[in-house]
Design a protein around this motif. Structure first.
Motif, PDB file in Angstrom:
ATOM      1  N   GLY A  28      -3.091 -13.582   1.049  1.00  0.00           N
ATOM      2  CA  GLY A  28      -2.123 -14.398   1.773  1.00  0.00           C
ATOM      3  C   GLY A  28      -0.785 -13.691   1.931  1.00  0.00           C
ATOM      4  N   PRO A  29       0.233 -14.409   2.419  1.00  0.00           N
ATOM      5  CA  PRO A  29       1.564 -13.809   2.636  1.00  0.00           C
ATOM      6  C   PRO A  29       2.122 -13.220   1.346  1.00  0.00           C
ATOM      7  CG  PRO A  29       1.414 -15.976   3.656  1.00  0.00           C
ATOM      8  CD  PRO A  29       0.187 -15.829   2.805  1.00  0.00           C
ATOM      9  N   CYS A  30       2.828 -12.122   1.486  1.00  0.00           N
ATOM     10  CA  CYS A  30       3.335 -11.437   0.294  1.00  0.00           C
ATOM     11  C   CYS A  30       4.639 -10.728   0.628  1.00  0.00           C
ATOM     12  CB  CYS A  30       2.297 -10.443  -0.216  1.00  0.00           C
ATOM     13  SG  CYS A  30       2.729  -9.654  -1.776  1.00  0.00           S
ATOM     14  N   GLU A  31       5.725 -11.460   0.587  1.00  0.00           N
ATOM     15  CA  GLU A  31       7.028 -10.891   0.919  1.00  0.00           C
ATOM     16  C   GLU A  31       7.414  -9.807  -0.073  1.00  0.00           C
ATOM     17  OE1 GLU A  31      11.594 -12.347   1.905  1.00  0.00           O
ATOM     18  OE2 GLU A  31      10.286 -13.610   0.691  1.00  0.00           O
ATOM     19  N   GLY A  32       7.710  -8.642   0.436  1.00  0.00           N
ATOM     20  CA  GLY A  32       8.162  -7.551  -0.413  1.00  0.00           C
ATOM     21  C   GLY A  32       7.059  -6.718  -1.032  1.00  0.00           C
ATOM     22  N   CYS A  33       5.798  -7.102  -0.800  1.00  0.00           N
ATOM     23  CA  CYS A  33       4.702  -6.343  -1.404  1.00  0.00           C
ATOM     24  C   CYS A  33       4.618  -4.927  -0.861  1.00  0.00           C
ATOM     25  CB  CYS A  33       3.368  -7.064  -1.185  1.00  0.00           C
ATOM     26  SG  CYS A  33       3.070  -8.400  -2.373  1.00  0.00           S
ATOM     27  N   GLU A  34       5.145  -4.704   0.343  1.00  0.00           N
ATOM     28  CA  GLU A  34       5.095  -3.360   0.913  1.00  0.00           C
ATOM     29  C   GLU A  34       5.959  -2.371   0.133  1.00  0.00           C
ATOM     30  OE1 GLU A  34       7.654  -5.823   3.878  1.00  0.00           O
ATOM     31  OE2 GLU A  34       6.058  -6.162   2.405  1.00  0.00           O
ATOM     32  N   ALA A  35       6.762  -2.880  -0.808  1.00  0.00           N
ATOM     33  CA  ALA A  35       7.550  -1.985  -1.660  1.00  0.00           C
ATOM     34  C   ALA A  35       6.654  -1.079  -2.493  1.00  0.00           C
ATOM     35  CB  ALA A  35       8.458  -2.791  -2.582  1.00  0.00           C
ATOM     36  N   ILE A  36       5.396  -1.426  -2.627  1.00  0.00           N
ATOM     37  CA  ILE A  36       4.468  -0.597  -3.390  1.00  0.00           C
ATOM     38  C   ILE A  36       4.293   0.775  -2.747  1.00  0.00           C
ATOM     39  CG2 ILE A  36       2.292  -1.253  -2.257  1.00  0.00           C
ATOM     40  CD1 ILE A  36       1.097  -1.558  -5.107  1.00  0.00           C
ATOM     41  N   PHE A  37       4.654   0.885  -1.456  1.00  0.00           N
ATOM     42  CA  PHE A  37       4.522   2.152  -0.738  1.00  0.00           C
ATOM     43  C   PHE A  37       5.820   2.966  -0.736  1.00  0.00           C
ATOM     44  CE2 PHE A  37       1.457  -0.760   1.297  1.00  0.00           C
ATOM     45  CZ  PHE A  37       0.284  -0.047   1.071  1.00  0.00           C
ATOM     46  N   GLU A  38       6.856   2.481  -1.409  1.00  0.00           N
ATOM     47  CA  GLU A  38       8.156   3.140  -1.331  1.00  0.00           C
ATOM     48  C   GLU A  38       8.350   4.280  -2.331  1.00  0.00           C
ATOM     49  OE1 GLU A  38      10.940  -0.380   0.582  1.00  0.00           O
ATOM     50  OE2 GLU A  38      11.040  -0.042  -1.579  1.00  0.00           O
ATOM     51  N   ASN A  39       7.371   4.531  -3.150  1.00  0.00           N
ATOM     52  CA  ASN A  39       7.501   5.621  -4.102  1.00  0.00           C
ATOM     53  C   ASN A  39       7.210   6.957  -3.436  1.00  0.00           C
ATOM     54  OD1 ASN A  39       7.876   6.900  -6.550  1.00  0.00           O
ATOM     55  ND2 ASN A  39       5.791   6.529  -7.269  1.00  0.00           N
ATOM     56  N   SER A  40       7.914   7.991  -3.849  1.00  0.00           N
ATOM     57  CA  SER A  40       7.710   9.318  -3.250  1.00  0.00           C
ATOM     58  C   SER A  40       6.476  10.024  -3.805  1.00  0.00           C
ATOM     59  CB  SER A  40       8.947  10.192  -3.492  1.00  0.00           C
ATOM     60  OG  SER A  40       9.185  10.342  -4.887  1.00  0.00           O
ATOM     61  N   ILE A  41       5.950   9.537  -4.917  1.00  0.00           N
ATOM     62  CA  ILE A  41       4.768  10.152  -5.518  1.00  0.00           C
ATOM     63  C   ILE A  41       3.512   9.549  -4.900  1.00  0.00           C
ATOM     64  CG2 ILE A  41       3.485  10.526  -7.665  1.00  0.00           C
ATOM     65  CD1 ILE A  41       6.108  10.267  -9.171  1.00  0.00           C
ATOM     66  N   PRO A  42       2.596  10.366  -4.406  1.00  0.00           N
ATOM     67  CA  PRO A  42       1.354   9.828  -3.824  1.00  0.00           C
ATOM     68  C   PRO A  42       0.571   9.006  -4.846  1.00  0.00           C
ATOM     69  CG  PRO A  42       1.606  12.167  -3.325  1.00  0.00           C
ATOM     70  CD  PRO A  42       2.659  11.831  -4.332  1.00  0.00           C
ATOM     71  N   PHE A  43      -0.141   8.002  -4.365  1.00  0.00           N
ATOM     72  CA  PHE A  43      -0.911   7.138  -5.250  1.00  0.00           C
ATOM     73  C   PHE A  43      -1.803   7.932  -6.199  1.00  0.00           C
ATOM     74  CE2 PHE A  43      -0.942   3.098  -2.367  1.00  0.00           C
ATOM     75  CZ  PHE A  43       0.369   2.848  -2.738  1.00  0.00           C
ATOM     76  N   GLU A  44      -2.480   8.937  -5.655  1.00  0.00           N
ATOM     77  CA  GLU A  44      -3.462   9.660  -6.463  1.00  0.00           C
ATOM     78  C   GLU A  44      -2.831  10.449  -7.616  1.00  0.00           C
ATOM     79  OE1 GLU A  44      -2.650  12.234  -2.763  1.00  0.00           O
ATOM     80  OE2 GLU A  44      -2.965  10.104  -3.241  1.00  0.00           O
ATOM     81  N   LYS A  45      -1.511  10.650  -7.558  1.00  0.00           N
ATOM     82  CA  LYS A  45      -0.838  11.412  -8.611  1.00  0.00           C
ATOM     83  C   LYS A  45      -0.050  10.520  -9.580  1.00  0.00           C
ATOM     84  CE  LYS A  45      -0.463  15.702  -5.957  1.00  0.00           C
ATOM     85  NZ  LYS A  45       0.440  16.763  -5.460  1.00  0.00           N
ATOM     86  N   LEU A  46      -0.142   9.221  -9.417  1.00  0.00           N
ATOM     87  CA  LEU A  46       0.584   8.325 -10.301  1.00  0.00           C
ATOM     88  C   LEU A  46      -0.023   8.335 -11.705  1.00  0.00           C
ATOM     89  CD1 LEU A  46       1.124   5.189  -8.027  1.00  0.00           C
ATOM     90  CD2 LEU A  46       2.880   6.760  -8.838  1.00  0.00           C
ATOM     91  N   PRO A  47       0.798   8.200 -12.740  1.00  0.00           N
ATOM     92  CA  PRO A  47       0.290   8.154 -14.111  1.00  0.00           C
ATOM     93  C   PRO A  47      -0.176   6.747 -14.474  1.00  0.00           C
ATOM     94  CG  PRO A  47       2.662   7.962 -14.133  1.00  0.00           C
ATOM     95  CD  PRO A  47       2.273   8.149 -12.686  1.00  0.00           C
ATOM     96  N   SER A  48      -0.910   6.637 -15.562  1.00  0.00           N
ATOM     97  CA  SER A  48      -1.318   5.315 -16.057  1.00  0.00           C
ATOM     98  C   SER A  48      -0.285   4.761 -17.040  1.00  0.00           C
ATOM     99  CB  SER A  48      -2.684   5.390 -16.730  1.00  0.00           C
ATOM    100  OG  SER A  48      -2.651   6.284 -17.836  1.00  0.00           O
TER     101      SER A  48
END
Length: 211
Positions: A28-48
């Protein structure tokens, strides 16, 4: 005729690829959820594991939260799930530095991105957030998820069972998206406090695929 058939097949193939490459929309609607894409580190290189800004072992003890993200069957660990978390400072304010862009203008700089490992595990360390100045809501940590093949969506915020503002009425209104977000117990391990929350993909998430 052969050229026409070849063109027809190309069009059908293009439509098929386009259709099945589009992420299924869930949550459903998710205001601000697109902030998940604002990091400069690619998803595949993120740490756990990550440490949020302003964490220090001088003064107040930091807070560590860890858990396992499970697939919709409730038992299979889910790797490569991206988590975006953000929260207020101890004064209940989303602090800014003045040069924020995008959703950081609202979320502030106390935020972080991480990704579950092959065991579905995640962990972050931060300082416990404060209650909003108007005391209208319990202290909380916002969280957005992005799992492979689906769009980003929010789940229930992390909240704390010892928070006096987490009343019975507030508890009853929780949606339990992704399972309960209540940290039932914080354990003092000497250098920090530790809490746990497991996350269940698809639980109480609108339009989530059944298979």
């Amino acid at each position: 005729m052969k050229r026409l058939c070849a063109l027809f097949i190309l069009v059908l193939t293009t439509i098929w690829v386009f259709t099945f490459s589009i992420e299924k929309r869930v949550g459903g609607p998710c205001e601000g959820c697109e902030a998940i894409f604002e990091n400069s580190i690619p998803f595949e290189k993120l740490p756990s594991f990550t440490k949020l800004p302003e964490v220090t072992w001088k003064g107040k003890k930091p807070l560590g939260i860890n858990g396992i993200v499970y697939k919709s069957d409730g038992k299979t660990p889910a790797p490569n799930v991206v988590l975006y978390v953000y929260h207020t400072n101890e004064a209940g304010i989303y602090p800014k530095k003045g040069d924020e862009k995008g959703w950081a203008k609202r979320h502030g700089y106390i935020r972080a991105w991480l990704k579950t490992d092959e065991k579905g595990e995640y962990k972050f360390v931060t300082l416990r957030p404060g209650i909003y100045p108007d005391r209208g809501e319990p202290a909380h940590i916002h969280i957005t998820l992005k799992e492979p093949g689906l769009n980003e969506y929010y789940i229930d915020e992390f909240v704390f069972s010892d928070d006096p503002l987490l009343t019975t009425e507030k508890r009853n209104k929780l949606e339990n998206r992704g399972g309960s977000g209540i940290i039932m117990k914080l354990v003092d391990v000497g250098s920090m406090f530790k809490g746990e929350r497991n996350i269940y993909l698809g639980k109480n998430i609108p339009d989530y695929p059944t298979k």
